[in-house]
Design a protein around this motif. Structure first.
Motif, mmCIF file in Angstrom:
data_model
loop_
_atom_site.group_PDB
_atom_site.id
_atom_site.type_symbol
_atom_site.label_atom_id
_atom_site.label_comp_id
_atom_site.label_asym_id
_atom_site.label_seq_id
_atom_site.Cartn_x
_atom_site.Cartn_y
_atom_site.Cartn_z
ATOM 1 N N CYS A 50 0.804 -1.169 -0.041
ATOM 2 C CA CYS A 50 -0.108 -0.069 -0.120
ATOM 3 C C CYS A 50 0.857 1.145 0.084
ATOM 4 O O CYS A 50 0.947 1.705 1.264
ATOM 5 C CB CYS A 50 -1.015 -0.067 1.235
ATOM 6 S SG CYS A 50 -2.051 -1.563 1.214
ATOM 7 N N GLU A 51 1.388 1.744 -1.325
ATOM 8 C CA GLU A 51 2.139 2.724 -1.201
ATOM 9 C C GLU A 51 1.994 3.567 -2.642
ATOM 10 O O GLU A 51 1.531 2.835 -3.543
ATOM 11 C CB GLU A 51 3.645 2.584 -0.857
ATOM 12 C CG GLU A 51 4.477 1.681 -1.968
ATOM 13 C CD GLU A 51 5.811 1.378 -1.863
ATOM 14 O OE1 GLU A 51 6.580 1.180 -2.773
ATOM 15 O OE2 GLU A 51 6.336 1.708 -0.765
ATOM 16 N N THR A 52 2.314 4.490 -2.545
ATOM 17 C CA THR A 52 2.071 5.340 -3.981
ATOM 18 C C THR A 52 2.853 4.639 -5.240
ATOM 19 O O THR A 52 3.783 4.103 -5.249
ATOM 20 C CB THR A 52 2.828 6.862 -3.927
ATOM 21 O OG1 THR A 52 2.578 7.392 -2.449
ATOM 22 C CG2 THR A 52 2.228 7.740 -5.136
ATOM 23 N N LEU A 53 1.997 4.912 -6.211
ATOM 24 C CA LEU A 53 2.503 4.021 -7.403
ATOM 25 C C LEU A 53 2.545 2.617 -7.628
ATOM 26 O O LEU A 53 2.902 1.833 -8.486
ATOM 27 C CB LEU A 53 3.838 4.382 -7.830
ATOM 28 C CG LEU A 53 3.834 6.260 -8.165
ATOM 29 C CD1 LEU A 53 5.279 6.530 -8.743
ATOM 30 C CD2 LEU A 53 2.754 6.710 -8.984
ATOM 31 N N SER A 54 2.174 2.048 -6.530
ATOM 32 C CA SER A 54 2.377 0.708 -6.471
ATOM 33 C C SER A 54 1.178 -0.093 -7.456
ATOM 34 O O SER A 54 1.419 -1.337 -7.825
ATOM 35 C CB SER A 54 2.095 -0.060 -4.872
ATOM 36 O OG SER A 54 0.731 0.130 -4.486
ATOM 37 N N HIS A 55 0.177 0.705 -7.714
ATOM 38 C CA HIS A 55 -0.830 0.090 -8.508
ATOM 39 C C HIS A 55 -0.490 0.076 -9.998
ATOM 40 O O HIS A 55 -1.086 -0.585 -10.580
ATOM 41 C CB HIS A 55 -2.012 1.253 -8.477
ATOM 42 C CG HIS A 55 -1.562 2.408 -9.294
ATOM 43 N ND1 HIS A 55 -1.830 2.593 -10.220
ATOM 44 C CD2 HIS A 55 -1.334 3.639 -8.484
ATOM 45 C CE1 HIS A 55 -1.348 3.964 -10.684
ATOM 46 N NE2 HIS A 55 -1.203 4.347 -9.623
ATOM 47 N N ARG A 56 0.794 0.505 -10.294
ATOM 48 C CA ARG A 56 1.242 0.724 -11.556
ATOM 49 C C ARG A 56 1.609 -0.448 -12.347
ATOM 50 O O ARG A 56 1.153 -0.775 -13.561
ATOM 51 C CB ARG A 56 2.348 1.777 -11.765
ATOM 52 C CG ARG A 56 2.150 3.226 -11.531
ATOM 53 C CD ARG A 56 3.268 4.019 -11.866
ATOM 54 N NE ARG A 56 3.901 3.910 -13.032
ATOM 55 C CZ ARG A 56 3.818 4.543 -14.069
ATOM 56 N NH1 ARG A 56 2.677 5.393 -14.401
ATOM 57 N NH2 ARG A 56 4.661 3.980 -15.227
ATOM 58 N N GLY A 57 1.872 -1.503 -11.601
ATOM 59 C CA GLY A 57 2.126 -2.837 -12.179
ATOM 60 C C GLY A 57 1.005 -3.584 -12.143
ATOM 61 O O GLY A 57 0.959 -4.480 -13.098
ATOM 62 N N VAL A 58 -0.062 -3.116 -11.502
ATOM 63 C CA VAL A 58 -1.128 -4.129 -11.553
ATOM 64 C C VAL A 58 -2.039 -4.273 -12.914
ATOM 65 O O VAL A 58 -2.319 -5.263 -13.215
ATOM 66 C CB VAL A 58 -2.209 -3.461 -10.466
ATOM 67 C CG1 VAL A 58 -3.718 -4.146 -10.404
ATOM 68 C CG2 VAL A 58 -1.893 -3.668 -8.832
ATOM 69 N N GLY A 59 -1.927 -3.117 -13.594
ATOM 70 C CA GLY A 59 -2.865 -2.905 -14.655
ATOM 71 C C GLY A 59 -2.032 -4.094 -15.685
ATOM 72 O O GLY A 59 -2.571 -4.874 -16.449
ATOM 73 N N GLN A 60 -0.846 -4.155 -15.725
ATOM 74 C CA GLN A 60 0.295 -4.985 -16.527
ATOM 75 C C GLN A 60 -0.177 -6.340 -16.186
ATOM 76 O O GLN A 60 -0.147 -7.359 -17.024
ATOM 77 C CB GLN A 60 1.518 -4.690 -16.336
ATOM 78 C CG GLN A 60 2.356 -5.065 -17.739
ATOM 79 C CD GLN A 60 3.909 -4.609 -17.315
ATOM 80 O OE1 GLN A 60 4.210 -4.048 -16.339
ATOM 81 N NE2 GLN A 60 4.767 -5.007 -18.235
#
Ligand code: ADP
Ligand code: MG
Length: 274
Positions: free
Chosen positions: A157-167
Motif C-alpha cells: 500500500c504505497e504510491t504508484l504500487s498500482h502501476r504494475g497491477v494493470g500490466q
C-alpha cells in the motif's frame, strides 16, 4: 465433518505480482500455515529461482537435490520431489536451477502447461495448492497462472504500487484467452499496510476505483514480526502466533475455506469443515 474433502481436485491459487518485495512469499507461507491449522491438506509450490519460500520454510535450497525444476521439465513426477515442512504444508521446493528452466521451457511445446500437468498428478491429495510466483511476468509466472483456478495479487500500500497491477491484469487476460479460460482474479491483498497514515488507505481506495478487482479484507499490517520469521524456518503463524499479522492471514484462510465450502454446497459434495 470433513465431507468437503470429497472434492477430487485441490483449489489452486497463484500468488502473483511482478513487483518484488510485496509479500508474495510471506503470504504463501502464512496462508499455507493458516490453512494447515484449519485441518486442510496444503501444497505450496516455490516457482521463484531465488527459492525464498523454500528457505523460509526451513529447507536449504543449496542442499536440495530434487526440485520443482525437474518436475517442470518432465524429468520427475511431483510426488518424488515433495517435502514436508514444520509449518504443516507440503512443499515443491525450488533451487537456483529454476533460473535455467525458463530458457529450456521456452523451447518446448506446451511450455505454459508444465505445472498444470504436474499438479494434475497430485492435486487430489490436497485441498489447497498455493503457488509462489517469481517477480516477473515470464514463463514461470505464466505456468503458475495457467495451473491456477484463481490469482491473488499482493499489493504494497504505497504510491504508484498500482502501476504494475494493470500490466499483471493484462497478463491474466492473455492467460484467460490462451491457456486457462477459467482463471479468476480473487482480488488484491493489501500488504505492508500502515493504518496510521491516511496514505495507505488512500492507495486502497484508488485501487478499487481504478480496476475492477476486489480488495480483500483485512489488509496485512506492516509489522517487524514478519522480518523475524524467515530465519527460523517457520512462518509468522508460529513465530508470532497471536500477532495481528498472523490473525489477519488466519482470517483470509477462513475466507478461502468458506468460499470453497459454499461453492460446493449445491452439489452436496462439500459441507463446512469443522
Ligand atoms: P515478495 O515475495 O513479493 O518478494 P516477500 O514475501 O519476500 O515479498 O517480502 C519482502 C520483505 O518484506 C521480506 O523481508 C518480508 O519479511 C517482509 N514483509 C512481508 N510482509 C511484511 C509485513 N506485513 N510487515 C513487515 N514486513 C513484511
Ligand atoms: Mg518472493
Amino acid at each position: 465433518a470433513d465431507a468437503w474433502r470429497l472434492i477430487c481436485m485441490a483449489r489452486v491459487f497463484a500468488v502473483a505480482n511482478q513487483k518484488g518485495g510485496v509479500a508474495k512469499t510471506t503470504s504463501v507461507a502464512s496462508l499455507g500455515a493458516a490453512l494447515s491449522e484449519l485441518g486442510c491438506r496444503v501444497l505450496l509450490v516455490d516457482l521463484d529461482p531465488q527459492a525464498c519460500l523454500t528457505f523460509s520454510l526451513g529447507l536449504d535450497p543449496d542442499a536440495i537435490e530434487l526440485s520443482v525444476h525437474d518436475v517442470l521439465l518432465g524429468r520427475l513426477s511431483p510426488g518424488l520431489v515433495l517435502r514436508g515442512t514444520e509449518d504443516g504444508p507440503d512443499l515443491l521446493p525450488a533451487t537456483i536451477e529454476l533460473a535455467g528452466c525458463e530458457a529450456v521451457l521456452l523451447s518446448r511445446t506446451g511450455r505454459e502447461h508444465a505445472l498444470r500437468l504436474a499438479l494434475a498428478e497430485i492435486g487430489d491429495s490436497y485441498d489447497f495448492v498455493l503457488i509462489d510466483c517469481p517477480p516477473s511476468l515470464g514463463i514461470l509466472t505464466i505456468n503458475g497462472l495457467t495451473a491456477a483456478d484463481e490469482v491473488i495479487i499482493p499489493l504494497q500500500c504505497e504510491t504508484l504500487s498500482h502501476r504494475g497491477v494493470g500490466q499483471l491484469l493484462d497478463t491474466v487476460h492473455d492467460v484467460q484467452r490462451l491457456t486457462n479460460a477459467d482463471l479468476r482474479v480473487r482480488g488484491v491483498l493489501p500488504t505492508l499496510f500502515d493504518a496510521r497514515t491516511a496514505h495507505g488507505r488512500a492507495v486502497l481506495v484508488d485501487i478499487s476505483a481504478r480496476y475492477v478487482v476486489t480488495v480483500l479484507q483485512p489488509p496485512i499490517a506492516r509489522s517487524v514480526r514478519f522480518a523475524e520469521a524467515p530465519g527460523s524456518g517457520r512462518s509468522i503463524l508460529t513465530t508470532a502466533r497471536r500477532s495481528r499479522g498472523a490473525e489477519a492471514y488466519r482470517s483470509h484462510a477462513r475466507a478461502l475455506v468458506e468460499a470453497e465450502s459454499a461453492a460446493g454446497a449445491p452439489q452436496g459434495a462439500r459441507s463446512r469443515p469443522g
